[in-house]
Scaffold this motif. Structure first.
Motif, PDB file in Angstrom:
ATOM      1  N   ALA A   1       0.841  -1.185   0.000  1.00 44.65           N
ATOM      2  CA  ALA A   1       0.000   0.000   0.000  1.00 44.65           C
ATOM      3  C   ALA A   1       0.881   1.241   0.000  1.00 44.65           C
ATOM      4  O   ALA A   1       1.952   1.256   0.605  1.00 44.65           O
ATOM      5  N   VAL A   2       0.438   2.259  -0.723  1.00 43.31           N
ATOM      6  CA  VAL A   2       1.185   3.511  -0.770  1.00 43.31           C
ATOM      7  C   VAL A   2       0.205   4.658  -0.508  1.00 43.31           C
ATOM      8  O   VAL A   2      -0.890   4.673  -1.049  1.00 43.31           O
ATOM      9  N   ILE A   3       0.623   5.596   0.351  1.00 42.27           N
ATOM     10  CA  ILE A   3      -0.239   6.728   0.677  1.00 42.27           C
ATOM     11  C   ILE A   3       0.083   7.906  -0.245  1.00 42.27           C
ATOM     12  O   ILE A   3       1.251   8.230  -0.461  1.00 42.27           O
ATOM     13  N   ASP A   4      -0.933   8.484  -0.812  1.00 38.53           N
ATOM     14  CA  ASP A   4      -0.739   9.677  -1.635  1.00 38.53           C
ATOM     15  C   ASP A   4      -0.520  10.867  -0.703  1.00 38.53           C
ATOM     16  O   ASP A   4      -1.422  11.263   0.048  1.00 38.53           O
ATOM     17  N   GLU A   5       0.674  11.435  -0.784  1.00 37.56           N
ATOM     18  CA  GLU A   5       1.040  12.486   0.189  1.00 37.56           C
ATOM     19  C   GLU A   5       0.169  13.722   0.039  1.00 37.56           C
ATOM     20  O   GLU A   5      -0.001  14.484   0.990  1.00 37.56           O
ATOM     21  N   ASN A   6      -0.367  13.924  -1.157  1.00 42.14           N
ATOM     22  CA  ASN A   6      -1.105  15.158  -1.380  1.00 42.14           C
ATOM     23  C   ASN A   6      -2.490  15.143  -0.765  1.00 42.14           C
ATOM     24  O   ASN A   6      -3.084  16.197  -0.542  1.00 42.14           O
ATOM     25  N   THR A   7      -3.016  13.961  -0.532  1.00 43.87           N
ATOM     26  CA  THR A   7      -4.393  13.918  -0.060  1.00 43.87           C
ATOM     27  C   THR A   7      -4.536  13.439   1.381  1.00 43.87           C
ATOM     28  O   THR A   7      -5.599  13.598   1.971  1.00 43.87           O
ATOM     29  N   CYS A   8      -3.487  12.858   1.961  1.00 47.69           N
ATOM     30  CA  CYS A   8      -3.601  12.331   3.325  1.00 47.69           C
ATOM     31  C   CYS A   8      -3.925  13.480   4.285  1.00 47.69           C
ATOM     32  O   CYS A   8      -3.306  14.539   4.236  1.00 47.69           O
ATOM     33  N   ILE A   9      -4.919  13.251   5.133  1.00 47.63           N
ATOM     34  CA  ILE A   9      -5.310  14.300   6.075  1.00 47.63           C
ATOM     35  C   ILE A   9      -4.795  14.024   7.477  1.00 47.63           C
ATOM     36  O   ILE A   9      -5.047  14.771   8.407  1.00 47.63           O
TER      37      ILE A   9
ATOM     38  N   ALA B   1       1.264  10.628  12.884  1.00 55.36           N
ATOM     39  CA  ALA B   1       0.508  11.055  14.056  1.00 55.36           C
ATOM     40  C   ALA B   1      -0.671  11.882  13.567  1.00 55.36           C
ATOM     41  O   ALA B   1      -0.753  12.222  12.377  1.00 55.36           O
ATOM     42  N   ALA B   2      -1.579  12.177  14.463  1.00 53.60           N
ATOM     43  CA  ALA B   2      -2.768  12.926  14.094  1.00 53.60           C
ATOM     44  C   ALA B   2      -2.386  14.224  13.393  1.00 53.60           C
ATOM     45  O   ALA B   2      -1.452  14.911  13.801  1.00 53.60           O
ATOM     46  N   LYS B   3      -3.094  14.505  12.339  1.00 48.67           N
ATOM     47  CA  LYS B   3      -2.918  15.723  11.544  1.00 48.67           C
ATOM     48  C   LYS B   3      -1.558  15.794  10.862  1.00 48.67           C
ATOM     49  O   LYS B   3      -1.148  16.850  10.402  1.00 48.67           O
TER      50      LYS B   3
ATOM     51  N   VAL C   1       2.948   7.598   6.572  1.00 52.38           N
ATOM     52  CA  VAL C   1       3.779   6.918   5.584  1.00 52.38           C
ATOM     53  C   VAL C   1       3.753   5.415   5.865  1.00 52.38           C
ATOM     54  O   VAL C   1       3.781   4.999   7.015  1.00 52.38           O
ATOM     55  N   ILE C   2       3.689   4.639   4.789  1.00 52.67           N
ATOM     56  CA  ILE C   2       3.691   3.184   4.956  1.00 52.67           C
ATOM     57  C   ILE C   2       5.116   2.672   4.770  1.00 52.67           C
ATOM     58  O   ILE C   2       5.778   2.998   3.783  1.00 52.67           O
ATOM     59  N   VAL C   3       5.580   1.891   5.727  1.00 51.69           N
ATOM     60  CA  VAL C   3       6.912   1.295   5.612  1.00 51.69           C
ATOM     61  C   VAL C   3       6.778   0.076   4.692  1.00 51.69           C
ATOM     62  O   VAL C   3       6.239  -0.950   5.085  1.00 51.69           O
ATOM     63  N   ALA C   4       7.269   0.232   3.477  1.00 48.65           N
ATOM     64  CA  ALA C   4       7.009  -0.782   2.444  1.00 48.65           C
ATOM     65  C   ALA C   4       7.534  -2.151   2.860  1.00 48.65           C
ATOM     66  O   ALA C   4       6.915  -3.178   2.589  1.00 48.65           O
ATOM     67  N   ALA C   5       8.675  -2.169   3.550  1.00 54.53           N
ATOM     68  CA  ALA C   5       9.281  -3.448   3.905  1.00 54.53           C
ATOM     69  C   ALA C   5       8.405  -4.233   4.874  1.00 54.53           C
ATOM     70  O   ALA C   5       8.522  -5.452   4.978  1.00 54.53           O
ATOM     71  N   GLN C   6       7.547  -3.518   5.606  1.00 54.26           N
ATOM     72  CA  GLN C   6       6.738  -4.215   6.597  1.00 54.26           C
ATOM     73  C   GLN C   6       5.287  -4.392   6.172  1.00 54.26           C
ATOM     74  O   GLN C   6       4.524  -5.079   6.836  1.00 54.26           O
TER      75      GLN C   6
END
Lengths: 175, 545, 345
Positions: free
Chosen positions: A98-106, A123-125, A129-134
């Motif tokens: 899974a990869v998080i889109d940095e532009n839209t993550c709230i 953390a909140a707000k 980031v997803i650690v791909a290796a895990q």
């Protein structure tokens, strides 16, 4: 003779109590075969519960899509039953992360709570980031995300993970 | 000759074809307009790029730094401008791309200032760091970072072996290097001996290279013994050469250092001399270009030279060429893309033609004749491993010591049924490695999941305790208040989340480009359909909750 | 995709089989010299049936014909069986033998390389239990026969039945047979051996054929197609146990020399027990496999119901091959050769 029998029986009885295995070893063995994605696609809340259900005979062995046909085969071998194809609607997908889109993550932390292996940091707000290796590719973080900012990315083969292919059998094709 | 030689089992005698390329001196190559320098040229972690597109570099400048323990640096082969740091074709059996620095040369070939090192008065660890930063990796084929091998660790390395056997057919780069640069090579060996503190130094050379043996004998000082070993493939395998010279078997799964022996390729010794005494990083190597080309021979090739340019330097491929091989015919691989560059690992390029390399005959059934077992230098039973590899029974294949296979190719070479045995073993090994990787990540995931479950449980307990305490307190203080208020905490959280959602909606609108405006009706329809599907999915997930 | 090595040593299955057949030629010539032209007919008949059955089975199994037929393995099996059977037997005997060898023992198991049992010996065993009489009527040496057959006569005998000539005129029992029946009747050893069918070592004529097999076997060893383990262990196994029995009771048991040079021992040692598909493959395994096969051969000859024991001994040991191989794996380079660990004595 009877005395020997009694003594031996006693030893066996004592050993049975003394050496009783705490955790069910069968569950451990089944769990060792399961891919540990913790994705819940089998309908259980993780790999261990599914393993327990198989051990009790409550679940079939062909419900785990990430384990694939080989997983079913290994389970069948372990349990001494016939291997079978994966259950209906159970199809293995290519391994992904899974990869998080940095532009839209709230920074809502909902995905962090959903991740079964704590592979998402943040953390909140703040941007997560997803650690791909895990990441196990379980996709459990996808539904909770309120802004649909998580996507799945298929893991591509690279020079290190590239595998030698099975040598082609000319015999059968020739003639 | 006084030294007793030991004979390893098995081995084969393929045609050498060495005379084709070993008769002429090592030639230099003209400066090329473009070099492609992969960052992964050694075993271990690839080098970390230090340059970006647009940077100018000098010859010998570090463009990739060693990253982690098993790693080594990479340097610019000439001066010029970095035009890209991107995946490029690399010499690898997969034909895959890997990260590389592409340098356009400026023609001036200006170099950084090389700083020779007074290694005799240098702390060995400082010497090793220097060797790492100079980008040295073993030139025999495995390209293991040399600085690690120069570290004796806790072990006593009593014997240092220099591998000049060059047992692979066709390849002659070590032969020419030993003939022409023996004095420099010997100085490199001195540095190795200094770093390792070895008492005995043995230089093993196959007896089909009398000139090289003579040259090294002339150059070697007292205490370095040049030994001719019988020509038999794979006599230059590290384990085989060690056994031939010392009678010591490298333990399975271990390294020769476990038995106090370290083995280096002669080319590595020469590069070490250049790196330490001249201060020149490893930006070139000697490589053989042979086979179906106009002027086969050896070249001093800069790392990063596209292989097509190497072929051109040797007069070009002759008519009827049928592809190229990297390395020798016994252990090399097909070049998939001639844009791939020379790396530190590339010792030979063979241009094939159908006469020299006929098409492989058809695979017939194994008759268990045992020719493979007799040819195997590792004393394995290849036909048993083949049987299980073919059946994809990797556990059984492994139980026949699959991982002691050095993939020398002797079994395939002798097999009367033309079974590509080594291909089966490579296949099995890759599959086993992948399962290992999967197993490791599954174990990691299990531990992390179990910890998460444990953490949640603990948090729950903590909360319950706190709640119990609070409840007790509130019961004491406000026993009369019978109305339970809605959980204010939850209300607050909901409000915050809603605010964030609104914000996100706004940012999404502002940040994401408005691809969805001014669409044709077809595309709009498609989008609507997708939205409808998505809504359904959301409904489903909600109903699940 | 097939990777390195890109150069091969030039071995091929069909050449190996051809070389083994070549090694049989001196024995065949000696056979023709001593026993008349019958051997050519049995070789031909067996070869034709072998190829026919092989082709038929490959077709039935949907396998390509060309490569399997040109590997010469069926031909070699045919020759080995032909040389193990009496010449001048009716053609259908050869046909049934080849049926069992090629169809049952080889193709039913999956073709070349897959068979557990030596095909030629399966053919032999099937025949000797089914047609014991035919299997004891061996062609007599030409100079001892009442009637020397021409090639045409032999053709007639094989295909048209025995016709006008009585089989007694051109066949005789083997020396092993003769020894066995007469020793049981307590005929003195000297008078048994003085019969004209006994030669300098084994049966007259057959001993020279056996010597020629030995010669061919040495060629196989010299050209590295076989290792020394199986022939040597087999011959030692036969000679040692026959010698021991002879020491114990010379009136009942013939000496080791007679055993080595009669019946199928030489052929078995170099050509049959060495069949790589069905033999043990590790050096120690080969010694155990062939040594036990040799001992079994002598025991079956001495105490069994059949005059010769090579076929049954080889087949019995074929059964044990997977087991033997598993427990005789050679030491792999670098195993058990590590540095002596501190703390361990």
């Amino acid at each position: 003779m009877a005395a020997i029998g009694l003594v031996l029986g006693g030893i066996l009885g004592w050993a049975a109590i003394k050496l009783r295995v705490q955790d069910d070893p069968l569950v451990e063995k089944i769990d060792a075969i399961l891919p540990q994605t913790q994705c819940g696609q089998c309908g259980f809340a993780g790999c261990k519960p599914y393993a327990e259900a198989i051990a009790k005979g409550e679940a079939d062995i062909n419900l785990c899509p990430p384990g694939g046909a080989e997983g079913v085969k290994n389970l069948a071998e372990l349990l001494g039953v016939d291997a079978k194809p994966l259950g209906e609607g159970v199809e293995p997908k290519p391994k992904s992360v899974a990869v998080i889109d940095e532009n839209t993550c709230i920074g809502c932390t909902l995905c962090i709570q959903a991740c079964p292996v704590d592979a998402i940091v943040g953390a909140a707000k703040q941007l997560h980031v997803i650690v791909a290796a895990q990441c196990t590719g379980c996709e459990l973080c996808l539904p909770p995300c309120p802004v649909d900012c998580i996507g799945m990315q298929v893991i591509k083969e690279d020079v290190v993970t590239w595998k030698w292919r099975y040598p082609i059998h000319m015999m059968k094709r020739a003639a | 000759m006084s030294r007793k030689l030991y004979t390893f089992n098995g081995g084969v005698h393929p045609d050498g074809h060495k005379a084709m390329s070993n008769g002429t001196p090592i030639r230099a190559m003209t400066l090329l307009p473009r070099y492609i320098v992969p960052l992964r040229q050694h075993i271990g972690t690839p080098a970390r790029p230090l340059v970006a597109a647009g940077d100018t570099v000098l010859r010998g400048q570090t463009i990739g730094a060693a990253d982690g323990y098993v790693s080594t640096a990479v340097h610019a082969p000439t001066s010029g401008r970095v035009v890209a740091v991107e995946p490029r074709a690399v010499p690898h059996p997969s034909g895959m791309f890997d990260l590389a620095v592409v340098i356009e040369s400026d023609g001036a070939d200006r170099a950084i200032e090389f700083q020779p090192l007074d290694w005799r008065n240098l702390d060995p660890s400082a010497l090793r760091n220097r060797v790492r930063d100079m980008g040295l990796a073993g030139l025999g084929g495995a390209v293991f970072p040399s600085y690690i091998k120069l570290n004796p660790g806790g072990q006593k390395i009593h014997t240092l072996i220099l591998n000049g056997a060059e047992c692979e057919p066709w390849i002659t780069c070590d032969d020419r290097l030993m003939r022409e640069r023996a004095p420099e090579l010997v100085r490199g060996i001195e540095i190795m001996r200094h770093a390792l503190g070895s008492e005995t130094v043995l230089i093993g050379i196959e007896d089909n290279k009398p000139e090289a043996i003579a040259a090294l004998r002339a150059a070697a000082p007292a205490g370095m013994e040049v030994i001719a070993v019988p020509t038999r493939y794979p006599g230059g395998g590290g384990k085989q050469l060690t056994y031939s010279l010392t009678g010591v078997e490298t333990p399975a799964g271990g390294r020769s250092t476990d038995v106090g022996i370290q083995v280096f390729n002669v080319g590595t010794a020469y590069s070490l001399y250049r790196a330490v005494e001249l201060g020149e990083p490893m930006i070139s190597r000697v490589a053989t270009i042979t086979g179906h080309v106009a002027q086969p021979g050896n070249f001093e090739v800069r790392v990063g030279t596209p292989l097509s340019d190497l072929v051109a330097a040797a007069g070009g491929a002759l008519a009827g060429a049928s592809g190229e091989l990297i390395g020798g015919p016994m252990m090399g691989f097909d070049l998939r893309d001639s844009d791939a560059p020379v790396t530190k690992a590339v010792n030979c390029l063979i241009v094939k033609n159908p006469r020299l390399f006929p098409a492989k005959p058809i695979e017939l059934p194994c008759i268990r004749c045992g020719a493979c077992a007799q040819a195997c230098p590792a004393d394995l039973q290849p036909f048993e491993m083949y049987w299980y590899s073919r059946a994809k029974d990797f556990g059984r294949a492994q139980s026949y010591n699959l991982f002691d296979c050095i993939e020398c190719g002797c079994c395939s070479y002798v097999c009367p049924s033309h079974i590509p045995l080594v291909d089966y073993f490579r296949f099995s090994k890759s599959e086993i490695w992948e399962r290992e990787r999967e197993k490791r990540s599954a174990d990691q995931a299990r531990v992390r999941h179990e910890f998460k479950v444990f953490r949640l449980e603990r948090e729950k307990q903590d909360k319950a305790e706190k709640f119990a305490k609070a409840a007790e307190k509130s019961r004491e203080s406000a026993a009369s208040n019978a109305v339970t208020p809605a959980d204010p905490d939850a209300e607050k959280k909901k409000a915050i989340l809603q605010a964030a959602l609104d914000r996100a909606q706004k940012t999404k609108e502002t940040v994401t480009p408005k691809n969805t405006e001014n669409l044709t009706s077809g595309v709009q329809k498609e989008i609507d359909a997708i939205e409808a599907r998505r809504a359904k999915v959301e409904e489903k997930t909600e109903s699940h909750e | 995709m097939i990777g390195s090595p890109y150069t091969l040593g030039g071995n091929s299955t069909s050449t190996i089989m051809l070389k083994v057949m070549l090694a049989l030629v001196p024995g065949i010539l000696a056979h023709a010299w001593y026993f008349g032209p019958g051997i050519w007919i049995s070789l031909l008949v067996c070869s034709v049936f072998a190829l026919g059955f092989e082709a038929f089975m490959l077709l039935m199994r949907g396998r390509p014909l060309k490569h399997a037929l040109s590997d010469n393995s069926a031909l070699l099996t045919a020759w080995l069986l032909a040389l193990s059977l009496p010449t001048l037997a009716p053609w259908w005997l050869y046909a049934i033998g080849m049926l069992f060898a090629i169809v049952v023992a080889k193709q039913f198991y999956g073709g070349l390389g897959q068979n557990l049992f030596n095909p030629a010996m399966i053919g032999y065993a099937a025949l000797i239990v089914s047609f014991p009489v035919n299997m004891t009527q061996w062609a007599a040496p030409v100079d001892l026969a009442d009637h020397a057959l021409t090639l045409l006569d032999a053709f007639d005998v094989v295909f048209a039945g025995q016709g006008s000539i009585s089989p007694d005129a051109y066949t005789s029992a083997t020396v092993l047979d003769t020894w066995k029946t007469q020793a049981r009747l307590n005929t003195p050893v000297a008078s048994i051996l003085s019969q004209p069918m006994f030669g300098w070592a084994g049966g007259r004529g057959m001993e020279t054929v056996a010597a020629m097999y030995l010669l061919g076997g040495l060629y196989l060893f010299w050209s590295r197609l076989i290792t020394w383990h199986i022939p040597l262990a087999f011959l030692v196994g036969v000679a040692a146990s026959a010698g021991l029995l002879h020491l114990i009771d010379p009136t009942q048991h013939a000496g080791p020399l007679l055993h080595l040079f009669s019946g199928g021992v030489m052929l078995g040692a170099f050509f049959i027990a060495t069949d790589p598909v069905t033999a043990a493959s590790t050096p120690r395994g080969k010694l155990i496999y062939a040594g036990l096969a040799g001992i079994l051969t002598a025991i079956i000859r001495a105490f069994g119901g059949y005059p010769d024991g090579v076929a049954f001994a080889v087949l019995l040991m074929n059964i044990c091959v997977p087991f033997i191989d598993t427990y005789t794996q050679p030491r792999v380079f670098g195993h058990g050769a590590g540095p002596k660990k501190a703390g361990k004595a």
